[in-house]
Design an enzyme around this catalytic site. Structure first.
Site, PDB file in Angstrom:
ATOM      1  N   HIS A   1      11.275  -4.852  -8.950  1.00 46.58           N
ATOM      2  CA  HIS A   1      10.792  -4.471  -7.617  1.00 46.58           C
ATOM      3  C   HIS A   1      11.426  -5.361  -6.555  1.00 46.58           C
ATOM      4  CE1 HIS A   1       7.514  -2.479  -5.152  1.00 46.58           C
ATOM      5  NE2 HIS A   1       8.073  -3.325  -4.291  1.00 46.58           N
TER       6      HIS A   1
ATOM      7  N   HIS B   1      13.615  -4.630  -2.813  1.00 47.10           N
ATOM      8  CA  HIS B   1      14.177  -3.676  -1.857  1.00 47.10           C
ATOM      9  C   HIS B   1      15.571  -4.146  -1.466  1.00 47.10           C
ATOM     10  CE1 HIS B   1      10.504  -1.266  -1.007  1.00 47.10           C
ATOM     11  NE2 HIS B   1       9.921  -2.368  -1.470  1.00 47.10           N
TER      12      HIS B   1
ATOM     13  N   HIS C   1       4.754   2.859  -4.784  1.00 43.44           N
ATOM     14  CA  HIS C   1       4.011   1.813  -4.086  1.00 43.44           C
ATOM     15  C   HIS C   1       2.560   2.277  -3.954  1.00 43.44           C
ATOM     16  CE1 HIS C   1       7.868   0.085  -2.895  1.00 43.44           C
ATOM     17  NE2 HIS C   1       7.237  -0.903  -2.277  1.00 43.44           N
TER      18      HIS C   1
ATOM     19  N   GLU D   1      -1.487  -1.677  -2.606  1.00 43.01           N
ATOM     20  CA  GLU D   1      -1.080  -2.851  -1.831  1.00 43.01           C
ATOM     21  C   GLU D   1      -1.888  -2.895  -0.539  1.00 43.01           C
ATOM     22  OE1 GLU D   1       2.939  -4.956   0.029  1.00 43.01           O
ATOM     23  OE2 GLU D   1       2.898  -2.790  -0.262  1.00 43.01           O
TER      24      GLU D   1
ATOM     25  N   HIS E   1       3.234  -3.116  -6.841  1.00 48.31           N
ATOM     26  CA  HIS E   1       2.147  -3.981  -6.379  1.00 48.31           C
ATOM     27  C   HIS E   1       0.869  -3.724  -7.186  1.00 48.31           C
ATOM     28  CE1 HIS E   1       4.770  -5.358  -3.209  1.00 48.31           C
ATOM     29  NE2 HIS E   1       4.938  -4.116  -2.803  1.00 48.31           N
TER      30      HIS E   1
ATOM     31  N   ASP F   1      10.429  -8.614  -4.165  1.00 45.90           N
ATOM     32  CA  ASP F   1      10.156  -7.629  -3.124  1.00 45.90           C
ATOM     33  C   ASP F   1      11.221  -7.626  -2.026  1.00 45.90           C
ATOM     34  OD1 ASP F   1       8.812  -5.532  -1.990  1.00 45.90           O
ATOM     35  OD2 ASP F   1       7.132  -6.697  -1.237  1.00 45.90           O
TER      36      ASP F   1
END
Length: 367
Positions: free
Chosen positions: A22, A24, A223, A226, A247, A305
């Protein structure tokens, strides 16, 4: 603004083989390069030094998902729509991952947010001819070169964006077209600059696209849990066919849903530093959900992340997890969990697990 995060010394890395699921891509660019690209493109950053730029874009203890997403508003216009910038930054991402002993990584991004072909692009400074399709091609070429040069395995995940359900069918098309070029899954993530839509919701247009993705055999991560509630995790599983949850912390608010996640061995992609900066978890780090996940032997991993945004690296997240109460064994378990839950082919997954056993020994992860 809090003091700059104290980066760990990579020479003291006790984890020479990491797996990351995970991260980005557009939140993992090299800050110095983004600053350099802005100068090349003569974009006024309203700062006079790279350190001032760092203060503007990096988030340390905001406790707000909106604040974190607002950071993208500052730096994404520097990159979006620029072919040279995208190619350079993706290649450097491969190099930076390798330097951090990440041997296998799945990097996610939205092709549409990096494109500029819409009349009014989401981030790009002006309309142009860089389509989402070409963005995927650029990323694929850069990752291929990065893999060859830095001896790292890199796969990509294409993100749908919550407030743009009109993009989702094309995201599925792109994932299907480029599945032989390293695209292994689709995701749905936030991306609006509007604070009112920083909560989790799923538009019917997304559901339709994800149903088609499942029919096509495209892997799915979502996702959820979160900014939203445990119900968003259930929705991700039932309506979007999620195999993994990005998450997932709020799943602990509903023991029935949490039990389902554990029994189905649904993988939870946790991100320690990010979870604090977005305010997704209790302020008492010793009550962090990842501690419960580890104690319950749930299927979890540790991830960075958006390391550009949080001025961090994956090893920082490992150290943050230790501060929360995890042991080195928990961290090694999370690496094995990630390898078992990655979207690589079965043969490649076997190779990764074999390499992990050579480094850490054969451990029982119970997942």
């Amino acid at each position: 603004m809090d003091e700059k995060r104290q980066r760990v010394n990579p020479t003291k890395d006790n984890f020479p083989y990491k797996v990351e699921l995970h991260v980005h891509l557009d939140g993992a660019f090299r800050l110095s390069s983004v600053y350099d690209i802005a100068r090349r493109r003569k974009i006024d950053l309203k700062v006079t030094s790279i350190e001032d730029f760092r203060k503007n874009v990096c988030v340390y203890h905001a406790h707000s998902l909106y604040k974190v997403l607002s950071s993208f508003v500052i730096f994404m216009p520097i990159i979006a729509g620029d072919r040279e910038a995208i190619s350079r930054l993706v290649y450097e991402f491969c190099e930076d991952s390798a330097r951090n002993n990440i041997k296998y990584v799945e990097a996610r991004y939205s092709p549409h947010l990096l494109a500029n072909s819409e009349p009014k692009p989401e981030y790009a400074l002006q309309h142009g001819d860089l389509t989402p399709h070409e963005v995927v091609q650029l990323v694929n070429v850069a990752t291929k070169k990065g893999m060859e040069d830095f001896k790292i395995r890199v796969k990509t995940i294409l993100c749908c964006i919550r407030h743009r359900p009109d993009w989702s069918e094309e995201v599925v098309d792109l994932a299907e077209e480029f599945k032989q070029d390293g695209v292994v899954a689709i995701d749905i993530a936030g991306g609006s600059n509007d604070e009112s839509v920083c909560v989790e919701f799923v538009h019917e247009g997304h559901k339709k696209a994800f149903n088609r993705a499942k029919q096509l055999g495209i892997h799915i991560t979502v996702h959820a849990g979160e900014a939203g509630t445990a119900a968003s995790v259930k929705e991700a599983l039932d309506d979007l066919h999620a195999e993994r949850i990005g998450h997932g912390y709020r799943v602990l608010e509903d023991e029935k849903i949490y039990k389902e996640v554990r029994e189905k061995h649904v993988h939870l992609e946790t991100c320690p530093i990010s979870s604090i900066c977005t305010g997704a978890v209790p302020e008492d780090i010793h009550k962090h959900p990842v501690v419960r996940f580890a104690e319950d032997k749930a299927n979890y991993s540790l991830n960075s992340d958006d390391p550009f945004v949080f001025d961090s690296c994956l090893l920082d997240d490992y150290n943050a997890a230790v501060d929360m109460g995890l042991t080195d064994k928990h961290i090694v378990t999370s690496i094995f969990n990630a390898a078992k839950s990655c979207f690589a082919s079965d043969d490649e997954k076997k190779e990764i697990l074999k390499e992990l056993v050579e480094i850490y020994g054969d451990i029982d992860t119970d997942t």
